[in-house]
Design a protein around this motif. Structure first.
Motif, PDB file in Angstrom:
ATOM      1  N   MET A 262      18.686 -13.361   5.310  1.00 26.68           N
ATOM      2  CA  MET A 262      20.078 -13.383   4.823  1.00 26.68           C
ATOM      3  C   MET A 262      20.615 -14.943   4.750  1.00 26.68           C
ATOM      4  O   MET A 262      21.129 -15.053   3.968  1.00 26.68           O
ATOM      5  CB  MET A 262      20.916 -12.449   6.031  1.00 26.68           C
ATOM      6  N   PHE A 263      20.128 -15.702   5.804  1.00 24.76           N
ATOM      7  CA  PHE A 263      20.776 -17.140   5.899  1.00 24.76           C
ATOM      8  C   PHE A 263      19.959 -17.820   4.550  1.00 24.76           C
ATOM      9  O   PHE A 263      20.593 -18.785   3.991  1.00 24.76           O
ATOM     10  CB  PHE A 263      20.450 -17.682   7.012  1.00 24.76           C
ATOM     11  N   GLY A 264      18.790 -17.537   4.331  1.00 25.14           N
ATOM     12  CA  GLY A 264      18.184 -18.241   3.289  1.00 25.14           C
ATOM     13  C   GLY A 264      18.684 -17.761   1.939  1.00 25.14           C
ATOM     14  O   GLY A 264      18.971 -18.755   1.165  1.00 25.14           O
ATOM     15  N   ALA A 265      19.186 -16.404   1.781  1.00 24.40           N
ATOM     16  CA  ALA A 265      19.701 -16.149   0.456  1.00 24.40           C
ATOM     17  C   ALA A 265      21.014 -16.668   0.506  1.00 24.40           C
ATOM     18  O   ALA A 265      21.688 -16.994  -0.745  1.00 24.40           O
ATOM     19  CB  ALA A 265      19.846 -14.488   0.600  1.00 24.40           C
ATOM     20  N   SER A 266      21.744 -16.726   1.660  1.00 17.27           N
ATOM     21  CA  SER A 266      23.011 -17.526   1.658  1.00 17.27           C
ATOM     22  C   SER A 266      23.148 -18.817   0.998  1.00 17.27           C
ATOM     23  O   SER A 266      23.927 -19.373   0.444  1.00 17.27           O
ATOM     24  CB  SER A 266      23.844 -17.419   2.700  1.00 17.27           C
ATOM     25  N   ALA A 267      21.901 -19.588   1.535  1.00 19.41           N
ATOM     26  CA  ALA A 267      21.903 -20.851   0.895  1.00 19.41           C
ATOM     27  C   ALA A 267      21.009 -20.836  -0.313  1.00 19.41           C
ATOM     28  O   ALA A 267      20.705 -22.061  -0.998  1.00 19.41           O
ATOM     29  CB  ALA A 267      20.939 -21.686   1.866  1.00 19.41           C
ATOM     30  N   ALA A 268      21.062 -19.818  -1.214  1.00 18.54           N
ATOM     31  CA  ALA A 268      20.244 -19.724  -2.469  1.00 18.54           C
ATOM     32  C   ALA A 268      18.801 -20.156  -2.356  1.00 18.54           C
ATOM     33  O   ALA A 268      18.369 -20.713  -3.340  1.00 18.54           O
ATOM     34  CB  ALA A 268      20.965 -20.397  -3.462  1.00 18.54           C
ATOM     35  N   LEU A 269      18.208 -20.130  -1.297  1.00 16.82           N
ATOM     36  CA  LEU A 269      16.646 -20.609  -1.110  1.00 16.82           C
ATOM     37  C   LEU A 269      15.862 -19.547  -1.440  1.00 16.82           C
ATOM     38  O   LEU A 269      14.540 -19.585  -2.072  1.00 16.82           O
ATOM     39  CB  LEU A 269      16.502 -21.074   0.172  1.00 16.82           C
ATOM     40  N   VAL A 270      16.145 -18.039  -1.311  1.00 17.93           N
ATOM     41  CA  VAL A 270      15.438 -17.123  -1.813  1.00 17.93           C
ATOM     42  C   VAL A 270      16.175 -15.853  -2.063  1.00 17.93           C
ATOM     43  O   VAL A 270      17.311 -15.466  -1.306  1.00 17.93           O
ATOM     44  CB  VAL A 270      14.579 -16.391  -0.459  1.00 17.93           C
TER      45      VAL A 270
END
Length: 202
Positions: A116-124
């Motif tokens: 979720m935090f990776g998606a929020s940072a547009a990393l995944v």
């Protein structure tokens, strides 16, 4: 993250209180030398704080690129910790623990938080993985609720005494601290995580 602001605020308060309950369990276990699964309690404490920060941006706990990056690192570390924990449980040869997979759900929840935090940072951005996490969260919550009668009697997880062990007046070892509360906390965290993942790609 979309969704009704009022619902996010209510859910944020609920998960924050659930995290606080995990902290209370840790403190009580330490003060009265009763068993608890410290790994799970710490996991739920971190999960409650970080999810509350996402659901209630005004708290300034998980908003902004710097905070998102910090929480991403935290949840990657926690995920790796539970990888080791699950491997350790399996190595003990405890058939019941392996069958119940006690630490596996927390491994998955940690991975979902990192995602979720990776998606929020547009990393995944992998919606299919997000929805797979959602299915798991709902299934796990149902399983915990179904097992509540057993949990109330035997406790849950890898409960260990924090400090010096004590015994009841009858001579029996003291049981885990508030097993029903621990189970309820797990259910709240799983369902809230599922809701947040749905919103992420809703």
């Amino acid at each position: 993250m979309t969704g009704p602001a009022w619902l996010g605020s209510v859910l944020g308060v609920i998960v924050f209180l659930a995290g606080a309950a995990a902290l209370v369990r840790l403190v009580v276990a330490w003060r009265v030398h009763r068993p608890t699964d410290a790994e799970v309690d710490i996991h739920n404490l971190l999960m409650g704080v970080s999810m509350a920060g996402v659901l209630i941006p005004q708290l300034l706990i998980a908003t902004g690129s710097a905070a998102t990056s910090v929480w991403l690192v935290v949840w990657i570390v926690v995920t790796l910790w539970f990888v080791v924990s699950v491997a350790r449980d399996a190595a003990r040869g405890d058939r019941e623990r392996r069958f119940a997979g006690h630490h596996v759900p927390h491994l998955v929840m940690s991975a979902a938080m990192a995602y979720m935090f990776g998606a929020s940072a547009a990393l995944v951005l992998l919606p299919a993985l997000a929805y797979a996490f959602v299915v798991f969260m709902v299934g796990y919550a149902v399983l915990v609720v179904d097992r509540l009668p057993v949990i109330a009697i035997a406790g849950i997880g890898d409960a260990r005494v924090i400090g010096r062990a004590t015994a009841s007046p009858s001579g029996a070892a003291a049981g885990p601290v508030a097993p029903r509360l621990a189970a309820a906390t797990n259910v709240v965290m799983a369902l809230a995580m599922g809701y947040m993942l749905v919103l992420l790609f809703g």
